[in-house]
Design an enzyme around this catalytic site. Structure first.
Site, PDB file in Angstrom:
ATOM      1  N   SER A 190     -19.593  16.074 -44.770  1.00 33.15           N
ATOM      2  CA  SER A 190     -19.362  17.445 -45.069  1.00 33.15           C
ATOM      3  C   SER A 190     -20.709  17.917 -45.580  1.00 33.15           C
ATOM      4  CB  SER A 190     -18.230  17.431 -46.303  1.00 33.15           C
ATOM      5  OG  SER A 190     -18.699  16.626 -47.519  1.00 33.15           O
ATOM      6  N   THR A 194     -19.233  22.025 -53.865  1.00 36.14           N
ATOM      7  CA  THR A 194     -19.634  22.446 -55.344  1.00 36.14           C
ATOM      8  C   THR A 194     -21.019  21.467 -55.564  1.00 36.14           C
ATOM      9  OG1 THR A 194     -18.054  20.693 -55.952  1.00 36.14           O
ATOM     10  CG2 THR A 194     -17.342  23.163 -55.711  1.00 36.14           C
ATOM     11  N   THR A 199     -23.768  14.893 -47.476  1.00 37.95           N
ATOM     12  CA  THR A 199     -24.560  14.061 -46.612  1.00 37.95           C
ATOM     13  C   THR A 199     -25.158  14.861 -45.441  1.00 37.95           C
ATOM     14  OG1 THR A 199     -23.344  12.204 -47.211  1.00 37.95           O
ATOM     15  CG2 THR A 199     -24.498  12.025 -45.181  1.00 37.95           C
ATOM     16  N   ASP A 252      -8.729  18.816 -57.757  1.00 43.78           N
ATOM     17  CA  ASP A 252      -8.564  18.039 -56.672  1.00 43.78           C
ATOM     18  C   ASP A 252      -7.645  16.850 -56.866  1.00 43.78           C
ATOM     19  OD1 ASP A 252      -9.283  16.899 -54.220  1.00 43.78           O
ATOM     20  OD2 ASP A 252     -11.076  16.200 -54.513  1.00 43.78           O
TER      21      ASP A 252
END
Length: 492
Positions: A190, A194, A199, A252
């Site tokens: 991804s 935030t 990566t 999350d």
């Protein structure tokens, strides 16, 4: 009602329909109601926004997901999707059946739920949780939508970190080691949401990261692996929509976290996956007990999907590398592969690579692969296959020229390095949009310091962003220094 369609340039993933208040009143349409658009033998559902000025009476404004709608359009009221009833059930803490979760996932994918309804689903899961059965069914449903990568190999390795630790860029090093050992590892990663660098942001410093499925297959055929942006290949796209709803709330929940990670891995064709679960103060998971519980659930859902999932529970109280931000983390990655670099990043990369190789039943020593230079050679091959410069060295990578160093004003011991504050500070400096922005952390917990010693250096690409970061840091302690006695009390 017949209206004339006109495109409205408003950035949204939702199919919004703008109605002039006069037309909305005549139709009986309230904000967030749904209308059915009919034109040229096609139909599409949109979510109503009312306006007095953006569109004229007799006109319907359509946003980007509906820009293909044109000409005379029939507009009628549409009913509420059945999945909304399922969302209400979850709000009432009722366990959802497989078919109900599939309905929610399908409607999210087809943009039938409004932002409010999607946020309600995320909030319901945050408040009431998901049972293990719900998590399994949700993961499977999310993985069944979108594209899939398929490999004609019995073992396809993968890795994911749940995040929350600054400078935790072990993935490129792992991919280099594991693929050098002969294991296929097509890594889709991804971009930062935030954090100061995902990566994909780090790899983009060194090579291209956006490729089609056919291009990814070519790169993997050439090098046995890749390091690409997953958003370019539509893997488990519902996950991206759910994350979009989670971010403003900064939540999350575990069930959605597991469904997010494992649906992506399922779509990527992964057979053997290592999940990195950092824990500690400032990390996403704060206690060892919680980390162990999450690891157990990851393994159970993996078993259900017939995926070999193993979990590494790691300390998440300190940054892993020294650099935080795309260029600075890429520099750390190359330095480790070259035989130098931050020791904490080197050791964690080796530990996770050894773990993944063991679970793939491959008899290879990660340390030997790294120290012999085979990992560096393999990494350069992947960079070249992705259109980058294979000869780039860590010393070639320069961060933003605007910088300032924060120093110690008293003797003592570094008692805490705050991951969350460091990440926020790097973003204020411009990361990840400005690839050279971020910071270098010069101290780890337990280091003895004297007045004038460096704590951290902020880098920015513009003077204004450096000033913003410095202003943000005032009054904060991203790197905390205490007297030796006070530090000992803190650690206890």
């Amino acid at each position: 009602m017949q209206l004339e369609a006109t495109s409205i340039d408003i950035g949204t993933s939702r199919p919004l329909v703008l109605l002039n208040t006069i037309d909305a009143e005549e139709l009986g349409a309230h904000p967030l109601d749904r209308v059915l658009l009919s034109w040229a033998g096609e139909t599409m559902t949109g979510i109503v926004k009312r306006t007095d000025e953006l569109v004229e009476p007799g006109t319907v404004g359509v946003t980007e997901p509906l820009h293909h709608v044109h000409g005379a359009v029939g507009v009628t009221l549409a009913g509420t999707p059945p999945s909304v009833r399922c969302v209400r059930k979850k709000l009432d803490d009722v366990e959802l059946e497989r078919a109900e979760l599939e309905r929610i996932v399908r409607d999210i994918h087809e943009h039938r739920l409004s932002d409010v309804e999607l946020s309600a689903f995320v909030s319901a899961v945050y408040t009431n949780g998901l049972s293990l059965a719900e998590t399994k069914h949700l993961t499977e449903a999310m993985g069944d939508i979108g594209q899939r990568l398929q490999w004609d190999r019995p073992v396809v390795a993968d890795k994911h970190s749940i995040g929350g630790v600054a400078g935790n860029c072990v993935t490129p090093i792992m991919v280099a080691i594991v693929t050098a050992a002969g294991v296929t590892m097509p890594k889709t990663s991804s971009r930062a949401v935030t954090s100061p660098a995902g990566t994909a942001d780090v790899m983009e410093v060194l090579s291209n990261v956006e490729f089609s499925i056919a291009e990814i297959e070519r790169i993997v055929e050439e090098t046995n692996g890749c390091l690409v942006w997953g958003g370019g290949v539509d893997l488990s796209p519902v996950d991206d929509e759910i994350i979009r709803a989670e971010n403003p709330l900064s939540i999350d929940p575990d069930g959605l976290l597991m469904a997010s990670v494992l649906s992506k891995k399922q779509s990527a064709g992964s057979s053997h996956v290592v999940i990195d679960i950092p824990y500690g103060e400032g990390a996403k998971v704060e206690s060892l007990v919680a980390a162990r519980g999450l690891a157990d659930d990851f393994r159970r859902v993996g078993d259900y999907l017939e995926m070999d999932v193993s979990c590494a529970i790691t300390h998440g109280t300190d940054p892993i590398g020294r650099g935080v931000g795309p260029v600075l983390e890429a520099r750390d990655v190359l330095a480790v592969l070259e035989g130098d670099g931050p020791e904490s990043l080197r050791l964690k990369s080796l530990r996770l690579a050894e773990m993944l190789l063991e679970h793939c039943d491959v008899d290879a020593a990660a340390t030997e692969i790294l120290e012999s230079g085979r990992a560096l050679e393999q990494f350069r091959s992947i960079v070249a296959a992705q259109g980058g410069d294979p000869d780039v060295e860590s010393t070639d990578l320069e961060p933003g020229e605007e910088s300032t160093t924060v120093r110690v004003d008293r003797a003592g011991v570094t008692s805490r390095v705050d991951n969350r504050t460091l990440s926020d500070l790097a973003r204020r400096a411009g990361a990840p949009r400005d690839s050279g922005a971020g910071l270098v952390v010069h101290r780890t917990v337990g280091d003895e310091v004297e007045p004038g010693d460096r704590l951290y250096t902020i880098h920015a690409e513009t003077e204004s962003k450096l000033e913003e970061a410095v202003s943000f840091a005032e009054g904060l302690e991203p790197v905390r220094v205490r007297s030796k006695a006070d530090a000992l009390v803190e650690r206890r």
